[in-house]
Write a protein that holds these residues in place. Structure first.
Motif, PDB file in Angstrom:
ATOM      1  N   VAL A   1       6.540  -5.411  11.366  1.00  0.00           N
ATOM      2  CA  VAL A   1       7.723  -5.224  10.530  1.00  0.00           C
ATOM      3  C   VAL A   1       8.010  -6.538   9.817  1.00  0.00           C
ATOM      4  N   ASP A   2       7.989  -6.504   8.498  1.00  0.00           N
ATOM      5  CA  ASP A   2       8.212  -7.686   7.654  1.00  0.00           C
ATOM      6  C   ASP A   2       9.709  -7.857   7.439  1.00  0.00           C
TER       7      ASP A   2
ATOM      8  N   GLU B   1      10.607  -1.205   3.781  1.00  0.00           N
ATOM      9  CA  GLU B   1       9.794  -0.586   4.829  1.00  0.00           C
ATOM     10  C   GLU B   1      10.547   0.570   5.488  1.00  0.00           C
ATOM     11  N   ARG B   2      11.858   0.421   5.646  1.00  0.00           N
ATOM     12  CA  ARG B   2      12.656   1.520   6.209  1.00  0.00           C
ATOM     13  C   ARG B   2      12.551   2.751   5.311  1.00  0.00           C
ATOM     14  N   ALA B   3      12.679   2.552   4.006  1.00  0.00           N
ATOM     15  CA  ALA B   3      12.594   3.675   3.071  1.00  0.00           C
ATOM     16  C   ALA B   3      11.215   4.319   3.091  1.00  0.00           C
ATOM     17  N   LEU B   4      10.167   3.490   3.123  1.00  0.00           N
ATOM     18  CA  LEU B   4       8.801   4.030   3.168  1.00  0.00           C
ATOM     19  C   LEU B   4       8.554   4.762   4.478  1.00  0.00           C
ATOM     20  N   GLY B   5       9.072   4.202   5.580  1.00  0.00           N
ATOM     21  CA  GLY B   5       8.875   4.834   6.882  1.00  0.00           C
ATOM     22  C   GLY B   5       9.572   6.180   6.980  1.00  0.00           C
ATOM     23  N   ARG B   6      10.748   6.293   6.371  1.00  0.00           N
ATOM     24  CA  ARG B   6      11.474   7.563   6.403  1.00  0.00           C
ATOM     25  C   ARG B   6      10.849   8.598   5.472  1.00  0.00           C
ATOM     26  N   ARG B   7      10.207   8.129   4.411  1.00  0.00           N
ATOM     27  CA  ARG B   7       9.613   9.051   3.450  1.00  0.00           C
ATOM     28  C   ARG B   7       8.247   9.561   3.904  1.00  0.00           C
ATOM     29  N   ALA B   8       7.503   8.747   4.646  1.00  0.00           N
ATOM     30  CA  ALA B   8       6.137   9.098   5.033  1.00  0.00           C
ATOM     31  C   ALA B   8       6.110  10.336   5.914  1.00  0.00           C
TER      32      ALA B   8
ATOM     33  N   GLY C   1       0.819  -1.208   0.000  1.00  0.00           N
ATOM     34  CA  GLY C   1       0.000   0.000   0.000  1.00  0.00           C
ATOM     35  C   GLY C   1       0.849   1.252   0.000  1.00  0.00           C
ATOM     36  N   GLY C   2       1.975   1.202   0.717  1.00  0.00           N
ATOM     37  CA  GLY C   2       2.867   2.359   0.745  1.00  0.00           C
ATOM     38  C   GLY C   2       3.448   2.665  -0.624  1.00  0.00           C
ATOM     39  N   LEU C   3       3.831   1.632  -1.360  1.00  0.00           N
ATOM     40  CA  LEU C   3       4.412   1.845  -2.692  1.00  0.00           C
ATOM     41  C   LEU C   3       3.409   2.496  -3.643  1.00  0.00           C
TER      42      LEU C   3
ATOM     43  N   LEU D   1      14.059  -0.448  13.250  1.00  0.00           N
ATOM     44  CA  LEU D   1      14.120  -0.551  11.797  1.00  0.00           C
ATOM     45  C   LEU D   1      14.853   0.629  11.189  1.00  0.00           C
ATOM     46  N   GLY D   2      14.801   1.776  11.875  1.00  0.00           N
ATOM     47  CA  GLY D   2      15.456   2.966  11.354  1.00  0.00           C
ATOM     48  C   GLY D   2      14.515   4.110  11.046  1.00  0.00           C
TER      49      GLY D   2
END
Length: 350
Positions: A104-105, A112-119, A82-84, A136-137
């Motif tokens: 966390v998958d 997920e780290r990239a999506l979490g930092r971008r959101a 969904g994030g993508l 996760l970061g």
């Protein structure tokens, strides 16, 4: 869907879902203020996250077209897939994207780290999930904890009670696999005297004899000499769960992981004392010794000791039941949860 219905009282909510069956209209009003829109991409069947990857680009393109015509104020993506598509669909619109992963998958941690930092905000369902996201970061300041809610209209102290006999009753609600805790409760039963255990969950009642987990559970009960005190109901209709919970002296929910902790919350809302595993969302919802009792998972002897204390102390049962019901109503109602979500959305839009 419950939180969408609550949000729909004052906001317009659109839920986008890739069509996974051949039935249904392209757009359906599912509740006042809530619309479900299907996106026709890929086969009309349920797919795993990895299997849906080849279709994500087209889902994102379709969302971009729709959002260019009807720009949303905020987007809330669930799961990494969904994030993508949310990021792709919102490109160039300047619409804030919030993200929930639920768990966390480990196979998609970098993504997920990239999506979490971008959101604009990452919404965790519990303090335990927040800690996992930090590891996760995901920046701590980017995380908001909004708990999973419970329907306090359906699950409440007053209401119908399922029939029962004279034995004290423990209740487990949920799947029958070992990781969900039913085996731990069966192993605790020999130390509890004349106490029955009712297990609601697993396959339909007529399929229990063919179900591997049900057969293992029954074999364990036979081995321990408690088969006459263990009842497997199979899958129970959702509407019947509150009265079943109200029939119990205590609900025992001791899975190895508790992402939502919903069974414990529902029991608390019904005013039924809870013994729960000290993991996940339970660590937030249950104040040990005040709104319920916590025990490490896979500890049948300790679970039995807590159950004995609870079953043979009516004052303790009453105190935990009232305190649990009050906490469920005040902290975990869908009204309260939706208000907290709106505050996160507003902060993301600021």
């Amino acid at each position: 869907m419950s939180v969408a219905r609550e949000l729909g009282r004052e906001h317009h909510v659109t839920i986008y879902s890739r069509r996974d069956n051949a039935d249904g209209k392209p757009k359906t009003r599912v509740a006042p203020g809530v619309t479900l829109e299907h996106i026709d991409v890929g086969p009309a069947e349920e797919l795993t996250g990895d299997d849906v990857v080849p279709y994500l680009n087209e889902v994102g393109n379709q969302l971009m077209k729709r959002w260019n015509q009807d720009r949303p104020d905020v987007i809330h993506a669930h799961s990494w897939t969904g994030g993508l598509v949310a990021v792709a669909g919102a490109k160039g619109l300047g619409v804030p994207v919030t993200q929930t992963f639920h768990t966390v998958d480990t196979t998609h941690m970098e993504l997920e780290r990239a999506l979490g930092r971008r959101a604009n905000a990452v919404i965790a369902g519990s303090g335990d999930e927040e800690s996992a996201l930090i590891r996760l970061g995901v920046p701590r300041g980017n995380i908001a904890v909004v708990p999973y809610g419970v329907d306090t209209e359906r699950f409440q102290r007053r209401g119908a009670v399922a029939t029962r006999g004279s034995r004290k009753r423990l209740l487990h609600v949920g799947p029958l696999s070992i990781d969900r805790g039913s085996h731990t409760i069966v192993r605790a039963l020999p130390g509890l005297g004349d106490v029955e255990l009712v297990i609601a969950g697993g396959p339909e009642p007529e399929d229990l004899d063919q179900d591997r987990d049900a057969r293992r559970l029954r074999a364990l009960a036979e081995q321990l000499g408690v088969a006459d005190r263990v009842t497997l109901l199979g899958q129970v209709k959702r509407a019947a769960v509150p009265k079943l919970m109200r029939s119990a002296d205590a609900v025992v929910s001791v899975p190895r992981e508790a992402v939502t902790g919903i069974v414990a919350l529902e029991a608390m809302a019904c005013g039924v004392p809870v013994i729960a595993s000290a993991v996940g969302a339970h660590l937030d919802s249950i104040i040990d010794g005040v709104t319920g009792l916590l025990v490490p998972p896979d500890r049948p002897a300790r679970t039995a000791r807590l159950a004995r204390e609870l079953l043979y102390d009516p004052t303790l049962r009453t105190a935990l039941g009232y305190a649990g019901a009050d906490r469920a109503r005040s902290r975990y109602s869908w009204e309260r949860v939706s208000q907290e979500l709106v505050r996160v959305y507003e902060a993301a839009c600021a």
